[in-house]
Design a protein around this motif. Structure first.
Motif, PDB file in Angstrom:
ATOM      1  N   VAL A  92       0.561  -1.313  -0.174  1.00 26.61           N
ATOM      2  CA  VAL A  92       0.075   0.444   0.025  1.00 26.61           C
ATOM      3  C   VAL A  92       0.855   1.113   0.107  1.00 26.61           C
TER       4      VAL A  92
ATOM      5  N   ASP B 167       0.592   5.312  -0.626  1.00 25.26           N
ATOM      6  CA  ASP B 167       0.229   6.668  -0.895  1.00 25.26           C
ATOM      7  C   ASP B 167      -2.157   6.448  -0.709  1.00 25.26           C
TER       8      ASP B 167
ATOM      9  N   GLU C 277      -2.862   3.345  -1.566  1.00 27.14           N
ATOM     10  CA  GLU C 277      -3.579   2.767  -3.218  1.00 27.14           C
ATOM     11  C   GLU C 277      -2.867   1.133  -3.143  1.00 27.14           C
ATOM     12  N   ARG C 278      -3.422   0.006  -3.431  1.00 29.88           N
ATOM     13  CA  ARG C 278      -2.766  -1.091  -3.131  1.00 29.88           C
ATOM     14  C   ARG C 278      -1.882  -0.995  -4.670  1.00 29.88           C
TER      15      ARG C 278
ATOM     16  N   ASP D 242      -0.121   1.760 -12.700  1.00 35.43           N
ATOM     17  CA  ASP D 242      -0.671   1.417 -11.548  1.00 35.43           C
ATOM     18  C   ASP D 242       0.422  -0.161 -10.348  1.00 35.43           C
TER      19      ASP D 242
END
Length: 516
Positions: free
Chosen positions: A121, A123, A125-126, A141
């Motif tokens: 993780v 920020d 986000e995963r 991403d």
């Protein structure tokens, strides 16, 4: 001229170096405790990367001892560089078996040596680890990793094929190149090229340089334990690139490795092998006495593949027919303290020679032995050898010639048996075979972590000062070889050259007066 890491050390002294960001250890496997020197390696890189004076594209070398956790540093740097906007990572190394091992460490969450946390993780986000063949359709991403050999990368660049890498992959996007065992990359740096070579520049090193220079934001991270700084050309090229230096001598003195003892004997080669089995079984019992599920492994090193194959067959047959009488005879033939201690342990615990023979027949029977000399199943074998510490891994005996000289991550190797008695050097120069043996010993000296109570450090030697502790055998790698003074002297010289000066270790026993 000062090395790059020395300049950063000066900044640290004045409080001007970077601090390790918490998201790096938080997103690495919690089973791998970050040691102080690893934290310093991260801080060195971050200090340099965030400097306005950093040259672009950026090339650095981590000069770190075998077993000091270079791949964990790679994983942490991926996390840091992802945060800096990097998405594409190209990992390459000279041997395909190392590629397979590294792929397992980066990609398989079920592996005990998986490097990342169960969930990455950043920020909020995963972030996914995504394996790719090229970077044309990489996920913006995810952490996209392409795994290849140096030779395979070289061929892809100069011989276009479907879904393969090409120089076009590196034109429009920034890439982090990660070179493991990077000393193999310096084929051109070491020598003066001929006119033909200069014009073609189709060497591995030139191919990597070509990729690296395609984008000013590219980064080349090199990792090796053996940078040849005695070579003036190598030193000149890397003086301003070695960002962290952690030599084997420092690694050993900081107690992050096993102790090393050369066990010389006048035994036959098979008797020497049986001695290693008895010592391995003794160590297993000591571990079990302290409720530690650690399975010691023995490696049998031959000079030639044919010799390795023949000895393995003879070994399996000998173990299958092993008797208590043979072990009793061995107990009278050995002449060293640790073997006397081992046999005394068995006697004191009611384990007869016949019972011990039965245990060795079971623990070292054919299905628990593995040869790693065949190229056909090298990739599969490498994954099995990378998980020797696992509870379901059956192997106790490894037979090899050269396949494990590089890239082998093993913690529970406690015995190496040299199966030949020749000495290859005739003069003052150390034989290449002896240097290779010293390097194998250095690789086997990785510490096998354990602790008996919470007060003990888990990843460092604990019994250096307690010469009477039975646990010392659980922190020691024994190298079984012939009692040849010239060979042992040469081996010690080779060990000293790679940073393992075992001659400096002196044990003394002091007898105090009753009045004291």
């Amino acid at each position: 001229m000062a090395f790059l890491y020395e300049k950063i050390d000066a900044l640290r002294e004045y409080g001007s170096s970077a601090v390790l960001p918490s998201y790096i250890p938080e997103n690495l496997n919690p089973n791998f405790e970050l040691h102080p020197y690893q934290k310093q390696a991260f801080e060195n890189f971050i200090t340099y990367f965030e400097s306005s004076n950093r040259p672009k594209p950026t090339q650095v070398l981590f000069h770190m001892a075998t077993g000091s956790g270079k791949t964990l540093i790679m994983a942490g740097l991926m996390l840091y560089l992802y945060k800096q906007g990097y998405r594409n990572f190209l990992f390459f190394v000279n041997l395909s078996n190392i590629v397979e091992k590294t792929r397992e460490n980066f990609r398989n969450p079920t592996s005990t040596k998986y490097l990342f946390a169960d969930e990455i993780v950043l920020d909020g986000e995963r972030v996914r680890i995504n394996q790719v063949d090229n970077f044309q359709y990489s996920d913006q991403d995810a952490i996209n990793i392409c795994f290849t050999t140096t030779q395979g990368l070289h061929m892809d660049m100069w011989m276009a094929k479907e879904n393969g890498m090409s120089f076009d992959d590196f034109e429009e996007q920034k890439v982090v190149l990660i070179s493991d065992e990077a000393h193999h990359l310096n084929v051109d740096t070491k020598k003066k090229m001929s006119a033909d070579e200069e014009s073609s520049c189709h060497s591995w090193e030139q191919t990597v340089k070509n990729i690296f220079s395609r984008n000013t934001d590219n980064i080349l991270l090199e990792f090796t334990a053996t940078c040849d700084l005695e070579n003036p050309a190598i030193r000149a090229a890397y003086e301003n690139k070695i960002i962290f230096d952690y030599a084997l001598a420092k690694f050993y003195s900081d107690k992050y490795s096993k102790d090393i003892i050369t066990l010389r004997s006048d035994l036959t080669v098979m008797e020497r092998a049986l001695q290693a089995l008895v010592l391995s079984q003794y160590r297993l019992k000591v571990f079990q006495d302290h409720r530690l599920a650690i399975k010691p492994v023995v490696l049998f090193k031959a000079a030639k593949i044919a010799d390795s194959k023949d000895f393995m067959a003879e070994f399996i047959d000998t173990v299958k027919r092993l008797t208590g009488t043979q072990l009793r005879n061995l107990s009278t033939a050995v002449n060293n303290e640790v073997m006397h201690t081992a046999f005394a342990y068995f006697s004191n615990n009611g384990i007869s020679f016949d019972t011990l023979a039965a245990e060795l027949r079971d623990d070292f029977f054919e299905e628990h032995c593995v040869s790693v000399n065949d190229d056909k199943d090298a990739a599969q074998k490498q994954i099995l050898l990378n998980s020797l510490e696992d509870a379901d891994n059956p192997y106790r005996a490894i037979f090899e010639v050269k396949k494990l000289d590089e890239g082998w991550d093993v913690l529970n190797l406690f015995g190496i048996v040299r199966l030949y008695e020749t000495r290859q050097s005739g003069g003052k120069k150390i034989a290449p075979a002896t240097i290779a043996e010293a390097q194998l010993i250095g690789r086997g000296a990785r510490y096998c972590p354990f602790q008996i109570d919470d007060e003990q450090p888990k990843f460092q030697r604990k019994y250096d000062e307690d010469v009477t502790s039975e646990m010392r055998v659980c922190e020691t790698l024994y190298y079984h070889c012939q009692n040849d003074h010239r060979y042992v002297t040469e081996l010690r010289t080779a060990l000293r050259e790679i940073g393992l000066d075992t001659d400096k270790i002196v044990q003394r026993e002091y007898v105090l007066k009753d009045g004291f």
